[in-house]
Design a protein around this motif. Structure first.
Motif, PDB file in Angstrom:
ATOM      1  N   LEU A 317     105.559  39.839  67.122  1.00 43.79           N
ATOM      2  CA  LEU A 317     105.301  38.634  66.370  1.00 43.79           C
ATOM      3  C   LEU A 317     106.069  38.794  64.857  1.00 43.79           C
ATOM      4  N   SER A 320     108.426  35.605  63.971  1.00 41.25           N
ATOM      5  CA  SER A 320     107.751  34.367  64.533  1.00 41.25           C
ATOM      6  C   SER A 320     107.025  33.532  63.471  1.00 41.25           C
ATOM      7  N   VAL A 332     104.105  30.797  69.479  1.00 35.97           N
ATOM      8  CA  VAL A 332     104.836  31.982  68.777  1.00 35.97           C
ATOM      9  C   VAL A 332     106.041  32.341  69.270  1.00 35.97           C
ATOM     10  N   GLN A 333     106.966  33.399  68.577  1.00 40.33           N
ATOM     11  CA  GLN A 333     107.991  33.966  69.298  1.00 40.33           C
ATOM     12  C   GLN A 333     107.770  35.360  69.394  1.00 40.33           C
TER      13      GLN A 333
END
Length: 666
Positions: A317, A320, A332-333
Motif C-alpha cells: 500500500l 495508496s 486502499v490501493q
C-alpha cells in the motif's frame, strides 16, 4: 504520441464526491508548452443522468478539491504563475473562489473539520530573513546556514531545516458575504489595508516536519504524522500524533512509537472513530526500508496496540491513500504486477478487490454506497469512473485527443529467465513489419514498477519507430517483498540477468524486432542498471544514462537520501560497495553513452553524472553530458513542459545518430 503532444497528456486527481452522491469533482491538469507550466482546473462530473462533465473553475492551476462535510462548499488549492499554491473555498454550486490563506511558502495539504466551520492545513514556516520574508533581500545575501544534521535537504525543495512544515487551523470565510474592499486614501494619508484572509492559529511547532492530517469524526482530535524522536536524523521512523484542535495550549500525543518500528505513509479516521494508518516496518534499527511493503493498521482507541490488517508480504500500500467507505471499512490501493488495485478492507481485516489488474487507480472517494475512482489504463492517462455491481462505468474521456494523436496498446509478456525465474513486463511495438530497432527501458526505484497505464516515454519512442521493452526485474515493487529484497546489497546481479533475459525473450517472441540493433536506457535506478549493463554487455549500439545512482561511494553527503539509501542497498563495506558500483567498472564501457541530468537534482546529485561522464570522456568513449538548468530529479515526469520536450528531442536525436529507425533517421 510525439514529443509535441505533451499538451495532450491529461491527468486526473483523486475525486471528491458530494455527500448527496449526485456528482464528483476532480482536478484535470496537463503540461502546457505555451505557458511552460502545468495548468489545470476543477471539473464537475455528474454521476447520474446523461449530462456531460464541465469545467467548474478557471484558475491557472487548481488542484486537490474537497467537498465540505455538509456539501455546501468546495475547498481546493490554487496556484498562479511563479507563486506557491494557496487554499481557496467556493460555493459548491459554483461562483467566485475566496482565498483562505496567503502563506509565504504556500499550502501543501488541508482537511475539513467535521463541522465545516474550519480548515486545518499544512504549510512550511520560513525562518525570518529567508525565502522572501524580508522584501528586497536577495537569497544570496541571506545569512549562512549552520547545519548540524544529516537530513537537511529534499529533492524538489532544497533546504528544509529553515522552513519546517507545520499544522495550522483557520476559520472558513463566508463565501456569500460582502467582499473585502481596501480603503482609499484621504486627506490624512493612506489608511491601513484590510487583511484579505484571517490569521491562522499554528497548532504544531518544532525542528521537524508535521504533515498528513486528518480530523476525528467528532472533531476533538486532529491526527498527523511526524518524526520527533531523538534519533530521527539516523533512522526512518515516524509516528502518528494527535492534538486537540480546540485547545490553544494542547500538546501533541504520540500514539504509535511505543508499539512498533514504523515508517508512516498515510492516515485517516474511519466513521466509527477507528484510526487507520499505512506504514513500513523498518526493523529494530529503524533503517531497513529496502522493498518493505506498506501495510494497513488500525488503532481502535488511543493507547491501544495497532492491529495489522493486511499482509505486507503480499499486499503493498506504499502508493495508496486511505478512503473511508462505510462505517467499518476503508479503501486502499494495492500495488500489484503493474496495477494499483482498489481494495476494500474492513476493520476486521477482511479484504475485497474492487478493480482488476488492468487499471491503475489513482484515487477514490465515496458518499454512502456511491464509489468513484480516478484511473489510468492502456488507453487513458487519466479519467473518472463509477464502481458499480457490474464493474467500472467510465464517466469521462479526457484522453480522447491523446488517442487521436496515436496511442499504441502495450502487450503483456512474461519471459522465463536463465534461472527459471519469471520476468514480467510489456512490449510496445511500432506499426509495420519491421525490422524495428529495439530500446530496452529500465525503470527507477529500484522498488518501483512499470504499470499497465499509458506511459508517455514508451509512446514517443514507439511512434518514432522503436520497439520498446519494459519489464519489472527482481528488485521491483508489486511482486512481493522477497522479489524486491533479493537485490539488497547485491545490486547488478539477478536484476541484470532479468532485464537481459527479458530483452532476449521479447526479441525471440517478436520476429519484427531487430536483434542486431538494440539500445538501452533508464533513469535513476534505471540509470544505475543501464550504466552497469553496458559495462558487462557490449551488444548495444548506444545507451542513455539518466539521473543515475552511479557512484555509491560518493552518495553519502551529497544526496538528500544519502544518509541511508546506499547503506541499505549497497552496504557500507568499501569492497562490497565497489562490487556494485558503475563508477568502479566504468573503464569497461565502450558503448556510446549520453549522460542526461538536471542541475538541481538532490536525489541523485549532478556530481554523480559529472564523474561518470568525465571517466567516459577520459577513456575515449563517445559521450555527451546534457544538463537541464533549474530541474530536479522529476524532470521527465514533472519538469517544465519545454524542458520535457527538449529532453525527448535530445533522446530521439541521440538514437537517430546511433540507432536510426525508419521514422527517426539523421
Amino acid at each position: 504520441m510525439k514529443a509535441t503532444d505533451l499538451d495532450l497528456l491529461t491527468s486526473v486527481s483523486a475525486p471528491t464526491v458530494h455527500p448527496g452522491g449526485g456528482r464528483a469533482v476532480v482536478s484535470v491538469t496537463r503540461p502546457d508548452l505555451s505557458a511552460d507550466a502545468t495548468v489545470g482546473q476543477l471539473w464537475t462530473v455528474p454521476l447520474t443522468g446523461h449530462a456531460a462533465p464541465k469545467r467548474l473553475t478557471r484558475g491557472f492551476r487548481d488542484t486537490a478539491p474537497q467537498f465540505s462535510p455538509d456539501g455546501r462548499l468546495i475547498a481546493f488549492l490554487r496556484a498562479v504563475p511563479k507563486a506557491p499554491p494557496q487554499l481557496f473555498v467556493m460555493d459548491a454550486a459554483g461562483g467566485e473562489p475566496v482565498p483562505v490563506t496567503d502563506r509565504k511558502l504556500g499550502v501543501s495539504e488541508f482537511a475539513w473539520a467535521p463541522d465545516a466551520r474550519s480548515l486545518a492545513f499544512v504549510s512550511r514556516d520560513p525562518e525570518q530573513g529567508r525565502y522572501g520574508t524580508v522584501e528586497g533581500l536577495d537569497p544570496n545575501a541571506e545569512p549562512a546556514r549552520r547545519i548540524r544534521t544529516l537530513k537537511y535537504q529534499a529533492n524538489g525543495l532544497g533546504y528544509i531545516i529553515d522552513r519546517r512544515s507545520h499544522v495550522f487551523l483557520t476559520a472558513v470565510p463566508d463565501v456569500w458575504g460582502e467582499p473585502v474592499v481596501q480603503p482609499a486614501p484621504n486627506a490624512d494619508g493612506v489608511l491601513p489595508s484590510v487583511p484579505l484572509v484571517a490569521e491562522p492559529r499554528q497548532l504544531t511547532t518544532g525542528d521537524w516536519d508535521d504533515n498528513t492530517i486528518a480530523f476525528s469524526p467528532d472533531g476533538t482530535a486532529l491526527a498527523f504524522l511526524s518524526a520527533r524522536h531523538e534519533g530521527r536524523d539516523d533512522d526512518l521512523r515516524s509516528s502518528v500524533f494527535v492534538i486537540d484542535p480546540r485547545d490553544p495550549n494542547a500538546e501533541p500525543r504520540d500514539l504509535t512509537s511505543s508499539h512498533g518500528d514504523f515508517s508512516m505513509v498515510e492516515l485517516e479516521y474511519g466513521l466509527n472513530g477507528v484510526l487507520y494508518f499505512t506504514a513500513q516496518d523498518v526493523g529494530p534499527a529503524g533503517r531497513d526500508f529496502v522493498a518493505r511493503n506498506s501495510a494497513l493498521y488500525a488503532v481502535d482507541t488511543e493507547g491501544a496496540q495497532p492491529r495489522l490488517l493486511t499482509d505486507p508480504e503480499s499486499v503493498d500500500l506504499t502508493e495508496s491513500e486511505i478512503v473511508v467507505f462505510g462505517d467499518d471499512s476503508v479503501l486502499v490501493q494495492d500495488r500489484s504486477r503493474g496495477a494499483l488495485v482498489l481494495t476494500r478492507v474492513t476493520s476486521a481485516g477482511d479484504a475485497e478487490r474492487l478493480t482488476g489488474d488492468d487499471v491503475v487507480v489513482g484515487g477514490a472517494a465515496a458518499a454512502g454506497e456511491t464509489l468513484v475512482i480516478a484511473f489510468a489504463d492502456a488507453s487513458t492517462a487519466g479519467d473518472v469512473a463509477l464502481i458499480e455491481a457490474g464493474g467500472m462505468r467510465r464517466l469521462t474521456d479526457f484522453s480522447a485527443a491523446l488517442r487521436g494523436a496515436g496511442v499504441i496498446a502495450p502487450r503483456e509478456l512474461t519471459v522465463t529467465g536463465r534461472d527459471g525465474y519469471p520476468v514480467h513486463g510489456w512490449v510496445v511495438a511500432p506499426e509495420g513489419d519491421g525490422p524495428h530497432p529495439v530500446l530496452l527501458n529500465i525503470h527507477g526505484g529500484p522498488f518501483a514498477a512499470y504499470t499497465v497505464s499509458v506511459f508517455d516515454e514508451a509512446q514517443v519512442y514507439a511512434q518514432a519507430g522503436y520497439a520498446v521493452l519494459m519489464c519489472n526485474p527482481r528488485g521491483s515493487a508489486g511482486y512481493g517483498q522477497e522479489h524486491g529484497r533479493v537485490i539488497r546489497q547485491a545490486m547488478g546481479t539477478v536484476d541484470l540477468d532479468d532485464v537481459l533475459d527479458f530483452l532476449d525473450g521479447a526479441i525471440a517472441a517478436n520476429p519484427s524486432f531487430d536483434s542486431e540493433r538494440v539500445g538501452v536506457m533508464g533513469g535513476s535506478y534505471g540509470g544505475y542498471l543501464t550504466a552497469w549493463t553496458i559495462a558487462h554487455d557490449h551488444r548495444f549500439a548506444a545507451a542513455i544514462v539518466e539521473r543515475g545512482f552511479l557512484d555509491p561511494e560518493f552518495f553519502m553527503g551529497t544526496s538528500d537520501i544519502g544518509s541511508f539509501f546506499g547503506d541499505e542497498y549497497t552496504g557500507t563495506d568499501p569492497e562490497l560497495m565497489r562490487s556494485q558500483s558503475p563508477q568502479a567498472v566504468v573503464g569497461q564501457v565502450t558503448t556510446p553513452t549520453l549522460v542526461l541530468h538536471s542541475s538541481n537534482d538532490l536525489r541523485c546529485p549532478l556530481s554523480q553524472a559529472e564523474r561518470y561522464y568525465a571517466a567516459l570522456k577520459r577513456q575515449g568513449v563517445e559521450t555527451e553530458l546534457l544538463v537541464f538548468p533549474g530541474e530536479d530529479h522529476e524532470l521527465s515526469r514533472g519538469g517544465r513542459p519545454r524542458h520535457r520536450q527538449e529532453r525527448f528531442d535530445a533522446i530521439l536525436e541521440w538514437w537517430a545518430r546511433h540507432l536510426p529507425s525508419a521514422k527517426n533517421g539523421r
